[in-house]
Design a protein around this motif. Structure first.
Motif, PDB file in Angstrom:
ATOM      1  N   MET A   1       0.839  -1.176   0.000  1.00 49.22           N
ATOM      2  CA  MET A   1       0.000   0.000   0.000  1.00 49.22           C
ATOM      3  C   MET A   1       0.875   1.227   0.000  1.00 49.22           C
ATOM      4  O   MET A   1       2.039   1.161   0.325  1.00 49.22           O
ATOM      5  CB  MET A   1      -0.884   0.006   1.244  1.00 49.22           C
ATOM      6  N   GLN A   2       0.290   2.347  -0.315  1.00 49.07           N
ATOM      7  CA  GLN A   2       1.031   3.601  -0.323  1.00 49.07           C
ATOM      8  C   GLN A   2       1.510   3.959   1.072  1.00 49.07           C
ATOM      9  O   GLN A   2       1.068   3.415   2.063  1.00 49.07           O
ATOM     10  CB  GLN A   2       0.132   4.728  -0.838  1.00 49.07           C
ATOM     11  N   THR A   3       2.397   4.905   1.132  1.00 50.59           N
ATOM     12  CA  THR A   3       2.978   5.348   2.389  1.00 50.59           C
ATOM     13  C   THR A   3       1.920   5.945   3.307  1.00 50.59           C
ATOM     14  O   THR A   3       1.186   6.842   2.919  1.00 50.59           O
ATOM     15  CB  THR A   3       4.036   6.432   2.105  1.00 50.59           C
ATOM     16  N   PRO A   4       1.843   5.465   4.546  1.00 47.43           N
ATOM     17  CA  PRO A   4       0.923   6.073   5.508  1.00 47.43           C
ATOM     18  C   PRO A   4       1.385   7.488   5.877  1.00 47.43           C
ATOM     19  O   PRO A   4       2.582   7.754   5.915  1.00 47.43           O
ATOM     20  CB  PRO A   4       1.026   5.151   6.728  1.00 47.43           C
ATOM     21  N   ASN A   5       0.436   8.387   6.131  1.00 47.89           N
ATOM     22  CA  ASN A   5       0.827   9.737   6.547  1.00 47.89           C
ATOM     23  C   ASN A   5       1.351   9.696   7.981  1.00 47.89           C
ATOM     24  O   ASN A   5       1.222   8.698   8.676  1.00 47.89           O
ATOM     25  CB  ASN A   5      -0.346  10.717   6.376  1.00 47.89           C
ATOM     26  N   ASN A   6       1.967  10.799   8.430  1.00 47.87           N
ATOM     27  CA  ASN A   6       2.619  10.829   9.744  1.00 47.87           C
ATOM     28  C   ASN A   6       1.662  10.540  10.893  1.00 47.87           C
ATOM     29  O   ASN A   6       2.018   9.814  11.824  1.00 47.87           O
ATOM     30  CB  ASN A   6       3.334  12.156   9.958  1.00 47.87           C
ATOM     31  N   ASP A   7       0.460  11.134  10.883  1.00 42.17           N
ATOM     32  CA  ASP A   7      -0.505  10.874  11.956  1.00 42.17           C
ATOM     33  C   ASP A   7      -0.871   9.393  12.003  1.00 42.17           C
ATOM     34  O   ASP A   7      -0.945   8.792  13.072  1.00 42.17           O
ATOM     35  CB  ASP A   7      -1.773  11.700  11.777  1.00 42.17           C
ATOM     36  N   LEU A   8      -1.089   8.812  10.840  1.00 39.84           N
ATOM     37  CA  LEU A   8      -1.431   7.398  10.778  1.00 39.84           C
ATOM     38  C   LEU A   8      -0.251   6.554  11.245  1.00 39.84           C
ATOM     39  O   LEU A   8      -0.426   5.610  12.007  1.00 39.84           O
ATOM     40  CB  LEU A   8      -1.850   7.007   9.363  1.00 39.84           C
ATOM     41  N   LYS A   9       0.946   6.906  10.833  1.00 40.66           N
ATOM     42  CA  LYS A   9       2.134   6.156  11.264  1.00 40.66           C
ATOM     43  C   LYS A   9       2.269   6.164  12.781  1.00 40.66           C
ATOM     44  O   LYS A   9       2.611   5.144  13.377  1.00 40.66           O
ATOM     45  CB  LYS A   9       3.398   6.753  10.646  1.00 40.66           C
ATOM     46  N   GLU A  10       2.002   7.297  13.409  1.00 44.34           N
ATOM     47  CA  GLU A  10       2.079   7.383  14.870  1.00 44.34           C
ATOM     48  C   GLU A  10       1.086   6.424  15.517  1.00 44.34           C
ATOM     49  O   GLU A  10       1.411   5.738  16.488  1.00 44.34           O
ATOM     50  CB  GLU A  10       1.818   8.813  15.334  1.00 44.34           C
ATOM     51  N   ARG A  11      -0.125   6.369  14.996  1.00 40.51           N
ATOM     52  CA  ARG A  11      -1.140   5.456  15.536  1.00 40.51           C
ATOM     53  C   ARG A  11      -0.737   3.999  15.301  1.00 40.51           C
ATOM     54  O   ARG A  11      -0.880   3.156  16.177  1.00 40.51           O
ATOM     55  CB  ARG A  11      -2.505   5.712  14.910  1.00 40.51           C
ATOM     56  N   LEU A  12      -0.241   3.726  14.114  1.00 38.77           N
ATOM     57  CA  LEU A  12       0.152   2.359  13.790  1.00 38.77           C
ATOM     58  C   LEU A  12       1.281   1.875  14.700  1.00 38.77           C
ATOM     59  O   LEU A  12       1.349   0.696  15.035  1.00 38.77           O
ATOM     60  CB  LEU A  12       0.567   2.255  12.323  1.00 38.77           C
ATOM     61  N   ALA A  13       2.145   2.787  15.095  1.00 38.63           N
ATOM     62  CA  ALA A  13       3.250   2.419  15.990  1.00 38.63           C
ATOM     63  C   ALA A  13       2.749   2.078  17.394  1.00 38.63           C
ATOM     64  O   ALA A  13       3.389   1.310  18.116  1.00 38.63           O
ATOM     65  CB  ALA A  13       4.270   3.554  16.052  1.00 38.63           C
ATOM     66  N   ARG A  14       1.593   2.608  17.774  1.00 33.71           N
ATOM     67  CA  ARG A  14       1.078   2.420  19.134  1.00 33.71           C
ATOM     68  C   ARG A  14       0.106   1.253  19.283  1.00 33.71           C
ATOM     69  O   ARG A  14      -0.071   0.745  20.384  1.00 33.71           O
ATOM     70  CB  ARG A  14       0.377   3.680  19.619  1.00 33.71           C
ATOM     71  N   TYR A  15      -0.546   0.865  18.215  1.00 35.66           N
ATOM     72  CA  TYR A  15      -1.622  -0.110  18.328  1.00 35.66           C
ATOM     73  C   TYR A  15      -1.310  -1.415  17.613  1.00 35.66           C
ATOM     74  O   TYR A  15      -0.503  -1.457  16.694  1.00 35.66           O
ATOM     75  CB  TYR A  15      -2.932   0.481  17.803  1.00 35.66           C
ATOM     76  N   ARG A  16      -1.997  -2.472  18.040  1.00 30.42           N
ATOM     77  CA  ARG A  16      -1.793  -3.801  17.456  1.00 30.42           C
ATOM     78  C   ARG A  16      -2.901  -4.183  16.468  1.00 30.42           C
ATOM     79  O   ARG A  16      -2.806  -5.197  15.792  1.00 30.42           O
ATOM     80  CB  ARG A  16      -1.735  -4.844  18.564  1.00 30.42           C
ATOM     81  N   GLN A  17      -3.952  -3.395  16.424  1.00 27.82           N
ATOM     82  CA  GLN A  17      -5.085  -3.723  15.567  1.00 27.82           C
ATOM     83  C   GLN A  17      -5.620  -2.453  14.931  1.00 27.82           C
ATOM     84  O   GLN A  17      -5.651  -1.405  15.563  1.00 27.82           O
ATOM     85  CB  GLN A  17      -6.164  -4.382  16.424  1.00 27.82           C
ATOM     86  N   VAL A  35      -8.395  -5.880  11.931  1.00 25.98           N
ATOM     87  CA  VAL A  35      -7.339  -6.769  11.436  1.00 25.98           C
ATOM     88  C   VAL A  35      -6.015  -6.444  12.124  1.00 25.98           C
ATOM     89  O   VAL A  35      -5.815  -5.342  12.633  1.00 25.98           O
ATOM     90  CB  VAL A  35      -7.145  -6.668   9.900  1.00 25.98           C
ATOM     91  N   TRP A  36      -5.133  -7.423  12.099  1.00 24.22           N
ATOM     92  CA  TRP A  36      -3.769  -7.214  12.560  1.00 24.22           C
ATOM     93  C   TRP A  36      -2.948  -6.714  11.381  1.00 24.22           C
ATOM     94  O   TRP A  36      -3.298  -6.957  10.217  1.00 24.22           O
ATOM     95  CB  TRP A  36      -3.193  -8.511  13.083  1.00 24.22           C
ATOM     96  N   PHE A  37      -1.856  -6.062  11.678  1.00 23.47           N
ATOM     97  CA  PHE A  37      -1.033  -5.464  10.627  1.00 23.47           C
ATOM     98  C   PHE A  37       0.416  -5.409  11.079  1.00 23.47           C
ATOM     99  O   PHE A  37       0.725  -5.543  12.264  1.00 23.47           O
ATOM    100  CB  PHE A  37      -1.515  -4.036  10.323  1.00 23.47           C
ATOM    101  N   VAL A  38       1.287  -5.185  10.118  1.00 31.76           N
ATOM    102  CA  VAL A  38       2.695  -4.907  10.391  1.00 31.76           C
ATOM    103  C   VAL A  38       3.078  -3.710   9.534  1.00 31.76           C
ATOM    104  O   VAL A  38       2.792  -3.683   8.331  1.00 31.76           O
ATOM    105  CB  VAL A  38       3.606  -6.110  10.053  1.00 31.76           C
ATOM    106  N   LEU A  39       3.681  -2.724  10.176  1.00 36.36           N
ATOM    107  CA  LEU A  39       4.219  -1.569   9.464  1.00 36.36           C
ATOM    108  C   LEU A  39       5.721  -1.751   9.395  1.00 36.36           C
ATOM    109  O   LEU A  39       6.386  -1.894  10.419  1.00 36.36           O
ATOM    110  CB  LEU A  39       3.880  -0.271  10.195  1.00 36.36           C
ATOM    111  N   GLU A  40       6.248  -1.790   8.191  1.00 36.15           N
ATOM    112  CA  GLU A  40       7.685  -1.928   7.995  1.00 36.15           C
ATOM    113  C   GLU A  40       8.139  -0.809   7.068  1.00 36.15           C
ATOM    114  O   GLU A  40       7.819  -0.817   5.873  1.00 36.15           O
ATOM    115  CB  GLU A  40       8.032  -3.284   7.395  1.00 36.15           C
ATOM    116  N   GLY A  41       8.835   0.152   7.653  1.00 35.85           N
ATOM    117  CA  GLY A  41       9.260   1.291   6.855  1.00 35.85           C
ATOM    118  C   GLY A  41       8.050   2.017   6.302  1.00 35.85           C
ATOM    119  O   GLY A  41       7.194   2.480   7.039  1.00 35.85           O
ATOM    120  N   GLU A  42       7.950   2.054   5.011  1.00 33.33           N
ATOM    121  CA  GLU A  42       6.846   2.737   4.340  1.00 33.33           C
ATOM    122  C   GLU A  42       5.736   1.780   3.917  1.00 33.33           C
ATOM    123  O   GLU A  42       4.769   2.192   3.284  1.00 33.33           O
ATOM    124  CB  GLU A  42       7.369   3.490   3.108  1.00 33.33           C
ATOM    125  N   ASN A  43       5.876   0.502   4.251  1.00 33.43           N
ATOM    126  CA  ASN A  43       4.898  -0.499   3.824  1.00 33.43           C
ATOM    127  C   ASN A  43       4.017  -0.953   4.978  1.00 33.43           C
ATOM    128  O   ASN A  43       4.510  -1.264   6.064  1.00 33.43           O
ATOM    129  CB  ASN A  43       5.604  -1.719   3.226  1.00 33.43           C
TER     130      ASN A  43
END
Length: 112
Positions: A1-17, A35-43
């Motif tokens: 998927m495209q790069t998450p924006n900064n606000d979304l990245k901050e949330r993704l770093a804090r949550y598991r779902q 759903v569960w997810f993994v954020l790796e770099g920009e993906n």
């Protein structure tokens, strides 16, 4: 998927779902599911832990437009399945590291 924006990245770093919304392939209706997810770099990777026959996965494969909601921060993306066996294995391992090894099907296809 495209790069998450900064606000979304901050949330993704804090949550598991997160919650994703997809279009039902038969109904045409918007369907939301956690759903569960993994954020790796920009993906951002989503993994149907029950396998690629999971309804939300089948819906995404037919209509790759999805909406991601990380506790109030939303973004729209176009998902694409990973098909390279080495990449799939790598993503599955990242999910195992994050969520543990139980109940993860090795045959699942990550959506990136």
């Amino acid at each position: 998927m495209q790069t998450p924006n900064n606000d979304l990245k901050e949330r993704l770093a804090r949550y598991r779902q997160i919650k994703i919304s997809v279009i039902g392939r038969k109904s045409g209706q918007t369907i939301s599911i956690p759903v569960w997810f993994v954020l790796e770099g920009e993906n951002l990777y989503l993994l149907p832990v029950q396998g690629s026959e999971t309804q939300w996965c089948r819906n995404v494969l037919q209509n790759p437009s999805i909406r991601v909601d990380a506790r109030g921060v939303e973004a729209e993306y176009r998902a694409s399945p990973l098909t390279d066996a080495k990449a799939v294995k790598s993503v599955i391992e990242k999910f195992r590291e994050k969520y543990g090894a139980t109940n993860r099907k090795a045959s699942a296809v990550p959506i990136s």
